[in-house]
Design an enzyme around this catalytic site. Structure first.
Site, short mmCIF file in Angstrom:
data_model
loop_
_atom_site.label_atom_id
_atom_site.label_comp_id
_atom_site.label_asym_id
_atom_site.label_seq_id
_atom_site.Cartn_x
_atom_site.Cartn_y
_atom_site.Cartn_z
N TYR A 159 0.85 -1.20 0.00
CA TYR A 159 0.00 0.00 0.00
C TYR A 159 0.89 1.26 0.00
O TYR A 159 0.51 2.29 -0.55
CB TYR A 159 -0.97 -0.02 1.19
CG TYR A 159 -2.16 0.91 1.01
CD1 TYR A 159 -3.04 0.75 -0.06
CD2 TYR A 159 -2.41 1.94 1.92
CE1 TYR A 159 -4.14 1.59 -0.22
CE2 TYR A 159 -3.51 2.78 1.77
CZ TYR A 159 -4.36 2.60 0.70
OH TYR A 159 -5.44 3.43 0.54
N LYS A 210 -3.12 8.48 2.91
CA LYS A 210 -4.34 8.32 3.73
C LYS A 210 -4.12 8.86 5.15
O LYS A 210 -5.07 9.35 5.77
CB LYS A 210 -4.79 6.86 3.78
CG LYS A 210 -5.30 6.31 2.44
CD LYS A 210 -6.49 7.06 1.89
CE LYS A 210 -7.17 6.29 0.75
NZ LYS A 210 -8.23 7.11 0.08
P1 NAD Z 1 -12.84 3.48 -7.78
O1 NAD Z 1 -11.71 3.22 -8.73
O2 NAD Z 1 -14.19 3.13 -8.22
O3 NAD Z 1 -12.81 5.00 -7.30
C1 NAD Z 1 -11.65 5.80 -7.27
C2 NAD Z 1 -11.99 7.07 -7.98
O4 NAD Z 1 -10.93 8.02 -7.91
C3 NAD Z 1 -12.31 6.84 -9.46
O5 NAD Z 1 -13.61 7.30 -9.76
C4 NAD Z 1 -11.27 7.70 -10.16
O6 NAD Z 1 -11.73 8.26 -11.36
C5 NAD Z 1 -11.04 8.76 -9.10
N1 NAD Z 1 -9.85 9.58 -9.38
C6 NAD Z 1 -8.56 9.19 -9.49
N2 NAD Z 1 -7.78 10.24 -9.82
C7 NAD Z 1 -8.60 11.32 -9.90
C8 NAD Z 1 -8.41 12.69 -10.23
N3 NAD Z 1 -7.19 13.19 -10.54
N4 NAD Z 1 -9.48 13.52 -10.22
C9 NAD Z 1 -10.71 13.05 -9.91
N5 NAD Z 1 -10.96 11.77 -9.61
C10 NAD Z 1 -9.92 10.91 -9.61
O7 NAD Z 1 -12.44 2.67 -6.45
P2 NAD Z 1 -13.06 2.73 -4.97
O8 NAD Z 1 -12.54 1.52 -4.31
O9 NAD Z 1 -14.50 3.01 -5.03
O10 NAD Z 1 -12.27 3.97 -4.33
C11 NAD Z 1 -12.92 5.08 -3.75
C12 NAD Z 1 -12.22 5.53 -2.48
O11 NAD Z 1 -12.32 4.50 -1.51
C13 NAD Z 1 -10.74 5.82 -2.65
O12 NAD Z 1 -10.40 6.96 -1.86
C14 NAD Z 1 -10.09 4.60 -2.05
O13 NAD Z 1 -8.80 4.88 -1.55
C15 NAD Z 1 -11.06 4.31 -0.94
N6 NAD Z 1 -11.00 2.95 -0.37
C16 NAD Z 1 -11.11 1.86 -1.18
C17 NAD Z 1 -11.04 0.60 -0.64
C18 NAD Z 1 -11.10 -0.64 -1.49
O14 NAD Z 1 -10.61 -1.69 -1.06
N7 NAD Z 1 -11.69 -0.58 -2.68
C19 NAD Z 1 -10.89 0.44 0.76
C20 NAD Z 1 -10.81 1.58 1.56
C21 NAD Z 1 -10.86 2.85 0.97
O1 0WE Z 2 -6.99 3.01 -1.68
C1 0WE Z 2 -6.96 1.95 -2.28
C2 0WE Z 2 -6.42 1.89 -3.70
C3 0WE Z 2 -6.18 3.24 -4.29
C4 0WE Z 2 -5.39 3.23 -5.57
C5 0WE Z 2 -5.47 2.21 -6.50
C6 0WE Z 2 -4.73 2.30 -7.68
C7 0WE Z 2 -4.70 1.20 -8.71
C8 0WE Z 2 -4.39 1.74 -10.09
C9 0WE Z 2 -4.58 4.30 -5.80
N1 0WE Z 2 -3.84 4.40 -6.94
C10 0WE Z 2 -3.92 3.43 -7.88
N2 0WE Z 2 -3.16 3.58 -9.01
C11 0WE Z 2 -3.29 2.76 -10.09
O2 0WE Z 2 -2.55 2.91 -11.08
N3 0WE Z 2 -7.38 0.81 -1.63
C12 0WE Z 2 -7.72 0.89 -0.24
C13 0WE Z 2 -7.43 -0.53 -2.27
C14 0WE Z 2 -6.13 -1.21 -2.03
O3 0WE Z 2 -5.07 -0.94 -2.81
C15 0WE Z 2 -4.00 -1.67 -2.32
C16 0WE Z 2 -4.41 -2.41 -1.21
C17 0WE Z 2 -5.78 -2.11 -1.01
C18 0WE Z 2 -6.64 -2.64 0.07
C19 0WE Z 2 -2.69 -1.72 -2.78
C20 0WE Z 2 -1.77 -2.54 -2.13
C21 0WE Z 2 -2.17 -3.27 -1.02
C22 0WE Z 2 -3.49 -3.23 -0.55
#
Ligand code: NAD
Ligand code: 0WE
Length: 255
Positions: free
Chosen positions: A155, A162
């Protein structure tokens, strides 16, 4: 239910129907809110516009949150369509793919800057830009992850971003609280979304949760959406600057 009746919400971070922001938008719509959507770039327009139509969006605008001009344009449109904004959802994160593997110590300066800018500073920029049109009792939420407080392999710089995001939530809550505006984060457990695709070892993380978390299951987008509903409704009137864990209880575990 009608927990958000008459409220106007601007949503940042819908990419597709797996997005956490999509589940939040659906729950908000079902609870009487009017929604406005933004998407990161041209490539996502064809995904987000149909979602905006499905949920009766008042607008659907391109907004790269690293661009002040893009943010300013959404404020103009939100002001024109809504007058005041009651809810802002920040569900945005990005770090360059190469930074999400290997050793954190190898993070290039540029990757660090990009991750912190898009994943943390953008919340500050949005709060500043929307402050003039936030209603009394407005609520801002953002999404975070456990990797901010504990080391989660791979991560890496996202964990640092974060941590900055969660700290920003506290400082923003303090600054905006005088006008009744609340700012909170939801720390979601891992969910298979676009942002989680291509992360090596993600399946292993999901199975670890099923094995060890108190609830012995993974969380869903809908679980997170219900917590968002709480934080953006008057049910949470006294809550600000907080991080609410929606993670099947995983974060409470020691050995
Ligand atoms: P997702 O890919 O659907 O959403 C991430 C969003 O970030 C996308 O819509 C993408 O277009 C947007 N984004 C990236 N760069 C951007 C920019 N420059 N301007 C505007 N938007 C931008 O995935 P998700 O899992 O729904 O992620 C949403 C949030 O939840 C993120 O902050 C992620 O860190 C957080 N999160 C995700 C998880 C997980 O496991 N999926 C867990 C905890 C927190
Ligand atoms: O916040 C996240 C992921 C956010 C994210 C994901 C990507 C994939 C594509 C940010 N930047 C990028 N850039 C890319 O090019 N999560 C909480 C999901 C997540 O991501 C991980 C996790 C978990 C959970 C990455 C490594 C280890 C665990």
């Amino acid at each position: 239910m009608d927990l958000l009746k008459g409220k106007n919400a601007v949503i940042f971070g819908v990419a597709n129907d797996k997005s956490i922001a999509y589940a939040i938008s659906k729950a908000f719509k079902e609870n009487g809110a009017t929604l406005g959507f933004t998407y990161a770039g041209e490539a996502l327009k064809k995904r987000v516009e149909p979602i905006s139509e499905e949920l009766n969006g008042a607008f659907c605008l391109q907004c790269d949150v690293s661009k002040d001009e893009d943010i300013a344009l959404t404020v103009e449109v939100a002001k024109e369509k809504f007058g005041k904004v009651d809810i802002l959802v920040h569900s945005v994160a990005f770090a360059p793919q190469e930074a999400l593997k290997g050793r954190f110590v190898d993070t290039p300066r540029d990757a660090f800057k990009i991750a912190l800018d898009i994943s943390a500073y953008s919340l500050v920029a949005l709060c500043k830009a929307y402050e003039p049109i936030f209603s009394q009792n407005a609520s801002v939420i953002t999404l975070t992850y456990y990797g901010s407080v504990k080391v989660v392999q791979n991560y890496n710089v996202m964990g640092v971003a974060k941590a900055a995001l969660e700290s920003s939530v506290r400082y923003l809550a303090n600054d905006l609280g005088g006008n009744g505006v609340r700012v909170n984060a939801i720390s979601a457990g891992p969910i298979k979304t676009l942002a989680a695709s291509g992360i090596s070892g993600f399946r292993t993380i999901l199975s670890q949760i099923e094995e060890r978390a108190p609830l012995k299951r993974n969380v869903t987008q809908e679980d997170v959406a219900k917590a968002a509903l709480f934080l953006c409704s008057d049910l949470s009137n006294g809550v600000t600057g907080d991080v609410l864990y929606v993670d099947s209880g995983y974060n409470i575990l020691g050995l």
